[in-house]
Scaffold this motif. Structure first.
Motif, mmCIF file in Angstrom:
data_model
loop_
_atom_site.group_PDB
_atom_site.id
_atom_site.type_symbol
_atom_site.label_atom_id
_atom_site.label_comp_id
_atom_site.label_asym_id
_atom_site.label_seq_id
_atom_site.Cartn_x
_atom_site.Cartn_y
_atom_site.Cartn_z
ATOM 1 N N SER A 40 3.211 6.274 -7.231
ATOM 2 C CA SER A 40 2.625 7.567 -6.859
ATOM 3 C C SER A 40 3.120 8.725 -7.719
ATOM 4 O O SER A 40 2.367 9.661 -7.977
ATOM 5 N N GLU A 49 4.306 1.972 3.080
ATOM 6 C CA GLU A 49 3.963 0.730 3.787
ATOM 7 C C GLU A 49 5.070 -0.304 3.623
ATOM 8 O O GLU A 49 5.408 -1.034 4.569
ATOM 9 N N ALA A 64 -7.031 -1.277 -6.834
ATOM 10 C CA ALA A 64 -5.623 -0.868 -6.874
ATOM 11 C C ALA A 64 -4.803 -1.872 -7.683
ATOM 12 O O ALA A 64 -3.935 -1.494 -8.480
ATOM 13 N N ASN A 68 0.847 -1.199 0.000
ATOM 14 C CA ASN A 68 0.000 0.000 0.000
ATOM 15 C C ASN A 68 0.888 1.258 0.000
ATOM 16 O O ASN A 68 1.032 1.928 1.024
ATOM 17 N N LEU A 92 -0.144 8.129 -9.811
ATOM 18 C CA LEU A 92 -1.153 7.396 -9.052
ATOM 19 C C LEU A 92 -0.996 7.534 -7.536
ATOM 20 O O LEU A 92 -1.188 6.556 -6.799
ATOM 21 N N ALA A 93 -0.691 8.754 -7.072
ATOM 22 C CA ALA A 93 -0.594 8.967 -5.620
ATOM 23 C C ALA A 93 -1.898 8.577 -4.920
ATOM 24 O O ALA A 93 -1.893 8.155 -3.771
ATOM 25 N N GLY A 94 -3.015 8.726 -5.633
ATOM 26 C CA GLY A 94 -4.317 8.437 -5.032
ATOM 27 C C GLY A 94 -4.694 6.978 -4.991
ATOM 28 O O GLY A 94 -5.740 6.620 -4.452
ATOM 29 N N LEU A 95 -3.856 6.111 -5.569
ATOM 30 C CA LEU A 95 -4.206 4.676 -5.632
ATOM 31 C C LEU A 95 -3.461 3.834 -4.603
ATOM 32 O O LEU A 95 -3.888 2.726 -4.282
ATOM 33 N N ARG A 96 -2.341 4.335 -4.076
ATOM 34 C CA ARG A 96 -1.579 3.675 -3.023
ATOM 35 C C ARG A 96 -1.012 2.327 -3.446
ATOM 36 O O ARG A 96 -1.454 1.278 -2.955
#
Lengths: 352, 352
Positions: free
Chosen positions: A209, A88, A248, A84, A214-218
């Protein structure tokens, strides 16, 4: 403070992410997001995965995504771990490979989450000063340690360490894991993934990200010897079996497979970066040579803190770090050409 | 085993999720997923959030989702924490509130992830035996401890503890946090959220995976006194600032707001459960009274392990636990009426 907190909880100094103010619309050059949307293939893949199968758990091993990454990097999927976001993955890697007895080494000027992880897991660390030009000096990483973290390019300094210098660090530390944090490597750096066949102690960490918008997808990924990947899995499976949701996973696979879009957007960001640097230099800015999607700039006549405030008042957010050695610098994410032109025009206005 | 693993990594015994075999198509009654798709409003919200904003980080505080949950539970948003599934929230809560000095108490027959967390964080625990009918006995939780975890209803036993009994535990332990894990509470149980105004030491943990048909989206929530929520945030922000992606936040808000769909699907599952129990009893099965979306069954003439295998051969997956006290039982998730009819017909065939 609460009597119900553990001693650990009370002792923590959590990480503070870049501000996301909601009082008005800003030009956001403060959190190193991409100014470009994700690939249309990513959006399509997510919409297609938004179906009734969401009632079912995702694949806990994320095999399909790991296969896509394996193909991209020329590795097998047992060399790949996904999580994530790269944060993470770092949060799993610290307890997986580092122990309290010996200090972990990382640069004194770097990503401020590293010391936070050490505190969370009761580890110790020693910072190695970067030189006056913010270069990481490979020779400095020969002292006793329990593991090393090298951000490459480094944040917020944008300094890049050539892979040959990384090899010096890897060779000097055969008994410890060296984590190479490559969150920003896709903007002109060369990945240390090429070192994996030779060094069983390197773990390369990357993220979708920045360069995949894709920072919003983790979604983050780590590449290394299968033994290191198994170590990460042991921690992850003692924490949360399913860290990536179905959407994701689907979006990430599409992002990795759309190489053309990735090449095009990263190329555009690098061109805008280099163009911005060329315009800023005549204004008197000192600019660290950047291999990232942001620049690290300083002006001899104006304090960074006041520049930060003046920019914010005028609707532009950048990042200022009130800490030793870099409190005369601003970290500025690269936006579109239009955003950077506006940024420069506002700077001209401030500088008078 | 690798020389690069920390002592901790080498010592872990990770959690093993229910199997997800890919060799053929099974009727999956083994991981307590909902047989019904998520609300159409959830699918629509996710598709709408699959847009160019995915380039931007999500709101790290998930304020919109916490507001929706606050409204649903009649609390304020500072009483609410959200995470990547209830597993992640438990993985934050153990280090946030528990310390190594005193043992954590939980039932001997329960969710097998609890001891895994204790190992990950170097905590100790003591299991309290459930009675012969698998009831949790509140009076047993008066012994010295450093915290308590009560799953309610309990898994895999399906046993539910009335909130009045939970109050006995809360009153007997004013100095320690009592986590009430309500992953399955929406299938006939009453939530202990009602205890929050009175008890600053209760943390109620729930999930969207079961009753909102969203196992694939990875969203869980915790409700408690703002001090406890702050404790969770301190750990989370020392681990990963953004644990929920933009799509998960959007889908979760829609799921919480569509109460009609939630009521309808949980009602259907409870009706199918009660109907299945009525059909199974005449076949000689002993069935623990269930307030969950699964049942816990045993047959006097047939070993659970062989039943498990016979069912699998015939294309039906259920969960068998090869562990003391429950190795004569099977945990069977409630599917659609049609799936349960087929399950019963196959059982009849096996029993001969």
């Amino acid at each position: 403070m609460s009597k119900y907190w553990s001693e650990l909880t009370a002792s923590l100094v959590p990480y503070v992410p870049g501000e996301q103010p909601k009082d008005k619309r800003y030009i956001k050059l403060n959190t190193n997001e991409s100014p470009y949307p994700p690939s249309p293939a990513v959006i399509a893949a997510i919409k297609s995965a938004a179906n009734e199968d969401l009632r079912l758990y995702p694949d806990p091993t994320c095999e399909k995504l790991r296969q896509a990454l394996a193909k991209y990097y020329g590795l097998t999927s047992d060399h790949i771990f996904v999580g994530n976001g790269s944060d993470e993955i770092l949060a799993f890697a610290f307890p997986a490979f580092f122990s309290p007895e010996k200090p972990i080494l990382f640069p004194d000027v770097t990503y401020t989450f590293y010391p936070v992880y050490t505190k969370l897991y009761g580890l110790t660390y020693e910072t190695i000063p970067v030189d006056e030009q913010f270069n990481i000096e490979a020779e400095q990483y020969r002292r006793p340690n329990g593991g090393i973290v090298i951000p490459n390019p480094n944040a917020p300094t944008t300094r890049y360490l050539p892979v040959d210098d990384l090899r010096v660090i890897l060779e000097a530390n055969p008994d410890h894991v060296v984590i190479v944090d490559e969150a920003y490597v896709d903007f002109g750096g060369e990945s240390a993934v090429s070192c994996i066949p030779e060094f069983p102690n390197i773990l390369v960490v990357q993220t979708l990200s920045k360069s995949r918008s894709l920072a919003g997808l983790r979604v983050g990924m780590a590449m290394g010897h299968p033994d290191l990947i198994e170590g990460l899995n042991r921690i992850k499976n003692s924490f949360n079996s399913y860290t990536l949701d179905r959407l994701a996973i689907a979006g990430a696979v599409a992002a990795i497979e759309d190489q053309d879009y990735f090449m095009e957007t990263t190329r555009k960001i690098m061109a805008t970066r280099d163009r911005t640097i060329e315009i800023l230099q005549p204004l008197g800015f000192q600019i660290v040579p950047s291999k990232a999607n942001f620049i690290f700039i300083s002006h001899p006549r104006q304090s960074a803190q006041s520049l930060f405030s003046e920019l914010k008042v005028r609707g532009i957010l950048v990042r200022y770090f009130n800490q030793p050695r870099i409190d005369q610098y601003l970290r500025v994410s690269i936006g579109t050409d239009e955003e950077m032109d506006y940024f420069v025009s506002v700077l001209r206005e401030i500088l008078g």
